[in-house]
Design an enzyme around this catalytic site. Structure first.
Site, PDB file in Angstrom:
ATOM      1  N   THR A 149     -77.261 -30.394  62.894  1.00 55.84           N
ATOM      2  CA  THR A 149     -75.815 -30.372  63.060  1.00 55.84           C
ATOM      3  C   THR A 149     -75.146 -29.496  62.012  1.00 55.84           C
ATOM      4  O   THR A 149     -75.650 -29.356  60.895  1.00 55.84           O
ATOM      5  CB  THR A 149     -75.227 -31.799  62.953  1.00 55.84           C
ATOM      6  OG1 THR A 149     -73.824 -31.720  62.733  1.00 55.84           O
ATOM      7  CG2 THR A 149     -75.825 -32.552  61.786  1.00 55.84           C
ATOM      8  N   SER A 190     -71.364 -38.404  56.759  1.00 63.67           N
ATOM      9  CA  SER A 190     -71.575 -39.734  57.349  1.00 63.67           C
ATOM     10  C   SER A 190     -73.063 -40.035  57.277  1.00 63.67           C
ATOM     11  O   SER A 190     -73.876 -39.138  57.043  1.00 63.67           O
ATOM     12  CB  SER A 190     -71.123 -39.763  58.810  1.00 63.67           C
ATOM     13  OG  SER A 190     -72.080 -39.096  59.628  1.00 63.67           O
ATOM     14  N   HIS A 235     -74.867 -37.804  59.751  1.00 64.09           N
ATOM     15  CA  HIS A 235     -75.070 -36.426  59.281  1.00 64.09           C
ATOM     16  C   HIS A 235     -76.105 -36.390  58.154  1.00 64.09           C
ATOM     17  O   HIS A 235     -76.904 -35.457  58.052  1.00 64.09           O
ATOM     18  CB  HIS A 235     -73.748 -35.826  58.806  1.00 64.09           C
ATOM     19  CG  HIS A 235     -72.770 -35.577  59.922  1.00 64.09           C
ATOM     20  ND1 HIS A 235     -71.683 -36.385  60.149  1.00 64.09           N
ATOM     21  CD2 HIS A 235     -72.745 -34.645  60.901  1.00 64.09           C
ATOM     22  CE1 HIS A 235     -71.013 -35.933  61.206  1.00 64.09           C
ATOM     23  NE2 HIS A 235     -71.636 -34.886  61.694  1.00 64.09           N
ATOM     24  N   LYS A 249     -79.627 -35.951  59.160  1.00 65.76           N
ATOM     25  CA  LYS A 249     -80.001 -34.566  59.493  1.00 65.76           C
ATOM     26  C   LYS A 249     -80.311 -33.777  58.214  1.00 65.76           C
ATOM     27  O   LYS A 249     -81.116 -32.842  58.234  1.00 65.76           O
ATOM     28  CB  LYS A 249     -78.875 -33.885  60.276  1.00 65.76           C
ATOM     29  CG  LYS A 249     -78.540 -34.554  61.607  1.00 65.76           C
ATOM     30  CD  LYS A 249     -79.582 -34.254  62.688  1.00 65.76           C
ATOM     31  CE  LYS A 249     -79.143 -34.818  64.023  1.00 65.76           C
ATOM     32  NZ  LYS A 249     -80.018 -34.466  65.133  1.00 65.76           N
TER      33      LYS A 249
HETATM   34  N1  LIG Z   1     -73.516 -33.911  71.389  1.00 64.15           N
HETATM   35  C1  LIG Z   1     -73.104 -33.153  70.387  1.00 64.15           C
HETATM   36  O1  LIG Z   1     -71.930 -32.767  70.300  1.00 64.15           O
HETATM   37  C2  LIG Z   1     -74.068 -32.736  69.314  1.00 64.15           C
HETATM   38  C3  LIG Z   1     -73.605 -31.930  68.277  1.00 64.15           C
HETATM   39  C4  LIG Z   1     -74.481 -31.533  67.273  1.00 64.15           C
HETATM   40  C5  LIG Z   1     -75.800 -31.954  67.312  1.00 64.15           C
HETATM   41  N2  LIG Z   1     -76.239 -32.759  68.311  1.00 64.15           N
HETATM   42  C6  LIG Z   1     -77.631 -33.204  68.285  1.00 64.15           C
HETATM   43  O2  LIG Z   1     -78.267 -32.947  69.516  1.00 64.15           O
HETATM   44  C7  LIG Z   1     -79.179 -34.002  69.829  1.00 64.15           C
HETATM   45  C8  LIG Z   1     -78.858 -34.552  71.197  1.00 64.15           C
HETATM   46  O3  LIG Z   1     -77.512 -35.028  71.209  1.00 64.15           O
HETATM   47  P1  LIG Z   1     -76.931 -35.719  72.481  1.00 64.15           P
HETATM   48  O4  LIG Z   1     -75.465 -35.554  72.441  1.00 64.15           O
HETATM   49  O5  LIG Z   1     -77.703 -35.284  73.640  1.00 64.15           O
HETATM   50  O6  LIG Z   1     -77.247 -37.257  72.130  1.00 64.15           O
HETATM   51  P2  LIG Z   1     -77.607 -38.438  73.140  1.00 64.15           P
HETATM   52  O7  LIG Z   1     -77.383 -39.700  72.369  1.00 64.15           O
HETATM   53  O8  LIG Z   1     -76.893 -38.266  74.429  1.00 64.15           O
HETATM   54  O9  LIG Z   1     -79.163 -38.220  73.397  1.00 64.15           O
HETATM   55  C9  LIG Z   1     -80.150 -38.585  72.482  1.00 64.15           C
HETATM   56  C10 LIG Z   1     -81.338 -39.097  73.276  1.00 64.15           C
HETATM   57  O10 LIG Z   1     -82.387 -39.425  72.382  1.00 64.15           O
HETATM   58  C11 LIG Z   1     -82.918 -40.685  72.750  1.00 64.15           C
HETATM   59  N3  LIG Z   1     -83.484 -41.303  71.539  1.00 64.15           N
HETATM   60  C12 LIG Z   1     -82.843 -41.702  70.399  1.00 64.15           C
HETATM   61  N4  LIG Z   1     -83.713 -42.240  69.534  1.00 64.15           N
HETATM   62  C13 LIG Z   1     -84.934 -42.181  70.128  1.00 64.15           C
HETATM   63  C14 LIG Z   1     -86.231 -42.604  69.732  1.00 64.15           C
HETATM   64  N5  LIG Z   1     -86.460 -43.214  68.552  1.00 64.15           N
HETATM   65  N6  LIG Z   1     -87.269 -42.395  70.581  1.00 64.15           N
HETATM   66  C15 LIG Z   1     -87.066 -41.793  71.800  1.00 64.15           C
HETATM   67  N7  LIG Z   1     -85.861 -41.368  72.207  1.00 64.15           N
HETATM   68  C16 LIG Z   1     -84.798 -41.577  71.388  1.00 64.15           C
HETATM   69  C17 LIG Z   1     -81.756 -41.459  73.335  1.00 64.15           C
HETATM   70  O11 LIG Z   1     -82.179 -42.489  74.205  1.00 64.15           O
HETATM   71  C18 LIG Z   1     -80.993 -40.365  74.054  1.00 64.15           C
HETATM   72  O12 LIG Z   1     -81.401 -40.239  75.391  1.00 64.15           O
HETATM   73  C19 LIG Z   1     -79.037 -35.041  68.745  1.00 64.15           C
HETATM   74  O13 LIG Z   1     -80.078 -34.925  67.817  1.00 64.15           O
HETATM   75  C20 LIG Z   1     -77.720 -34.707  68.120  1.00 64.15           C
HETATM   76  O14 LIG Z   1     -77.684 -35.085  66.756  1.00 64.15           O
HETATM   77  C21 LIG Z   1     -75.391 -33.154  69.327  1.00 64.15           C
END
Ligand SMILES: NC(=O)c1ccc[n+]([C@@H]2O[C@H](COP(=O)([O-])OP(=O)(O)OC[C@H]3O[C@@H](n4cnc5c(N)ncnc54)[C@H](O)[C@@H]3O)[C@@H](O)[C@H]2O)c1
Ligand SMILES: NC(=O)c1ccc[n+]([C@@H]2O[C@H](COP(=O)([O-])OP(=O)(O)OC[C@H]3O[C@@H](n4cnc5c(N)ncnc54)[C@H](O)[C@@H]3O)[C@@H](O)[C@H]2O)c1
Lengths: 406, 406
Positions: A145, A187, A190, A193
């Site tokens: 992130t 946070s 964050h 990460k």
């Molecule tokens: N959505 C955003 O705006 C955004 C911004 C910056 C970074 N990210 C990063 O991108 C990635 C995906 O984000 P997202 O919005 O798709 O989140 P999301 O919560 O929709 O998806 C995360 C997925 O990972 C799975 N998961 C979590 N812990 C797990 C574990 N221990 N074992 C197996 N599966 C697990 C969850 O079930 C979920 O399906 C994340 O790492 C997030 O930090 C997202």
């Protein structure tokens, strides 16, 4: 290529899986479905009616003839199962989305802090550990992130991961060096990460793992080319106070004639990227694997920056919504500038979708269309960053108590 | 003061507890006794015959009339118990030694890597989380390691935690800033201490916790003023390939007429401190708590640096032992310089015990005295840092296989 998409049931993981499958890759989703469980815990649901992962992959197959395989695995707790799966399937690349990703959720209570730290650290470490153990030289692409950079007091443009600095050496002269950007996460989420970054640095250096870390901005938008093909392929749209990012909440608020809630002065600048571009960036990054022994490759995966209040005004102009100003539950600087380098993806041919052009269709196609499914009580952000702040942030613009003060 | 000593059954924690108790503080040891279990796992034992913690505290009471209280708590897995204990006792200060601390042990297998990461990260995070949750403003003193700095390619003296650098700003001019020293840990164990640093930075910044991090060198020596008072108060002395640090292994090798085993060229420079000074440093640091809202205070807790081969030569001269040169199981630079700042403790009045003056009594009082208890097979270091290295490091100087090659 055979590609494992960890967290492929999530908001970014699902359209990424479709996109890569569409391009002919063999896609395997590994997910523990914890996000669906968290929806249940919070009593919230995606604005868009989202099918089960089993159903979605079935529809994809019916629609395209392609298979996306699903495996229910918890990366954080099922080390041996993960290792066994990787040893058997030996994917060429692993894309790692599988973490708890909401900052407000990570700050909700001590239990949520502990969960976020141990879920995210163990998921990432188990993966790295297993790759070394089974000697699998797969390219690991991780979603990080922009938040690891933190509120920058440095006053320099944010580089792609590494900051050039000058250091005074023992002999008294100055030496130029590139260092991992000094992290200042805002946070618990964050922070995990930032912890990941150290894990990656170690495993790249000690074991020669090939790792790419994508420092992503806030992802907005719902549809990609593939999710549009069938209503049952639709992506999730989170609008609740925990998982709904700022723009999604504005869209929903506008769609239900609720004032757009801006926290503090709205002077915080954030970085954004459209979901279609996010998916495309992952594809581009996949191709640009670092060599064995090279340091972790970092891309800034964002395309534009905006102040929160400017966003609110943009949405207000587009929809006629009003703006309400609330206290900020986060501990952060009231105003910050943000200049971010993203040359690498632009050089690789990324042509960004801008907010100015894409926002209206998002309002019409998604927010208004599914507005009937909105639960108004779920829109405000309720997690306070500290106890002192918790005592201030108590009421939403309609006067409703947002949290019980302990 | 009421002081909680987490990990107070360990090599540094025990004499620290005695020292603080001797000064009249109310000392509570919290420990899960995992190190005693690891001794059992590895089939090794302290060179010095060490009593149970219950017996040791009883002897201390008989000897001095003072009580040291012992509580069997696992910081990493018993969050609620830890929180409950802190809420009930509300200590003025917490000294945190409770981590898996051997680099070779942390590199033994994937299971040991996972154990070290999750034990150390969860122990530290549970503690921070609980302090915030129960609003306890205790001064937290943590034992970190010089190893977080890593093999420095910077060529500058190692400052106390924060490095002054110059950064080019947006306007093109240069700005001087202090940043957390760019970490480059060399093992999974050391990496966990780098992760700790990020946890501390976050909790100091977000919640105003008052934290001191002591970046400690290799501790040598066995006795302190208090452990000498009764043979049953004796401190542990680890000499095995996992927990025995380089100097202890040389002492034991000398005592049993085994060649001193130097890995690689012996050109690695390490930082050292005597156990008596270590205990005294903790006492000094305890008094110098940062203010609420201040950044984490970092001290370098070491008093001298030596190349490993110079140490071997020093011990050889003192004892007549021979030196054997072996391949290095660690992935690290063959030769490194190390200049470390430790002005803060010197300014506070620390008067270091030097190796040159203290080593002989260590040989006579400890190594020779207990040499009859040595298990020769346990002396060599057997954990290889990578699989490639594992294939080389196979035999000890007596030709015995050191590890089974997988
Ligand atoms: N959505 C955003 O705006 C955004 C911004 C910056 C970074 N990210 C990063 O991108 C990635 C995906 O984000 P997202 O919005 O798709 O989140 P999301 O919560 O929709 O998806 C995360 C997925 O990972 C799975 N998961 C979590 N812990 C797990 C574990 N221990 N074992 C197996 N599966 C697990 C969850 O079930 C979920 O399906 C994340 O790492 C997030 O930090 C997202
Ligand atoms: N010994 C050295 O040379 C040296 C050098 C630098 C830093 N340090 C640091 O100083 C600290 C103490 O080192 P040491 O040599 O005394 O180590 P040690 O292994 O002798 O003692 C550590 C103690 O912590 C306990 N412990 C571990 N995990 C725990 C958990 N989850 N819950 C409760 N108790 C737990 C163990 O049972 C043990 O009694 C460590 O953090 C270490 O990293 C030591």
């Amino acid at each position: 290529m055979k590609i494992a998409v960890l967290g492929g049931d999530g908001f970014v993981g699902w359209p990424t899986s479709l996109h890569l499958s569409d391009q002919g890759h063999e896609v395997h989703i590994l997910d523990n479905l914890s996000r669906r469980w968290i929806d249940t815990e919070l009593g919230v649901q995606s604005l868009t009616p989202m099918d089960s992962i089993q159903e979605r992959t079935r529809v994809w197959h019916a629609e395209t003839g392609r298979r996306i395989h699903f495996h229910l695995i918890d990366l954080a707790t099922d080390y041996e199962i993960l290792k066994g799966w990787l040893a058997k399937e030996r994917p060429d690349a692993v894309i790692h989305f599988a973490e708890q990703r909401a900052a407000p959720y990570s700050m909700k209570s001590d239990r949520h802090k502990n969960y976020t730290v141990s879920n995210n650290v163990n998921a990432t470490h188990n993966l790295l550990n297993a790759l070394v153990e089974i000697e699998l030289d797969a390219h690991l692409v991780h979603l990080g992130t922009m938040g690891v950079y933190g509120y920058s007091t440095i006053g320099a443009a944010i580089p792609e991961g590494y900051l050039p600095v000058e250091i005074e050496t023992l002999s008294g002269d100055k030496k130029r060096q590139e260092i991992l950007y000094p992290t200042r996460p805002g946070s618990i989420y964050h922070m995990t990460k930032s912890l990941d970054q150290i894990l990656f640095q170690f495993y790249a250096q000690n074991d020669g793992l090939r790792i790419t870390d994508l420092h992503q901005g806030i992802v907005w938008g719902t549809h990609t080319e593939q999710t549009r093909r069938n209503v049952q392929l639709i992506n999730r749209f989170d609008y609740d106070g925990d998982y709904g990012t700022v723009l999604n909440r504005f869209l929903i608020q506008a769609a239900i004639d609720y004032p757009l809630t801006v926290h503090g002065t709205g002077g915080q600048t954030r970085a954004f990227i459209h979901i279609q571009d996010s998916v495309r960036c992952v594809e581009l990054a996949l191709r640009e694997a670092p060599r064995r022994g090279e340091r972790v490759k970092v891309f800034n995966q964002m395309t534009e920056t905006h102040r929160v209040r400017d966003l609110a005004e943009l949405v207000a102009k587009l929809t006629g919504a009003k703006i309400a100003w609330l206290p900020n539950p986060r501990k952060e600087a009231a105003e910050n500038d943000l200049v971010v380098r993203n040359d690498q993806f632009l050089d690789l041919g990324l042509e960004p979708i801008t907010l100015a052009e894409g926002l209206l269709s998002e309002v019409v196609e998604v927010a208004k269309r599914y507005a009937y499914r909105v639960d108004r009580a779920r829109v405000p952000a309720v997690s306070a960053w500290t106890r002192e702040i918790g005592k201030i942030v108590e009421r939403d613009p309609e006067g409703r108590a947002l949290r019980s003060v302990s």
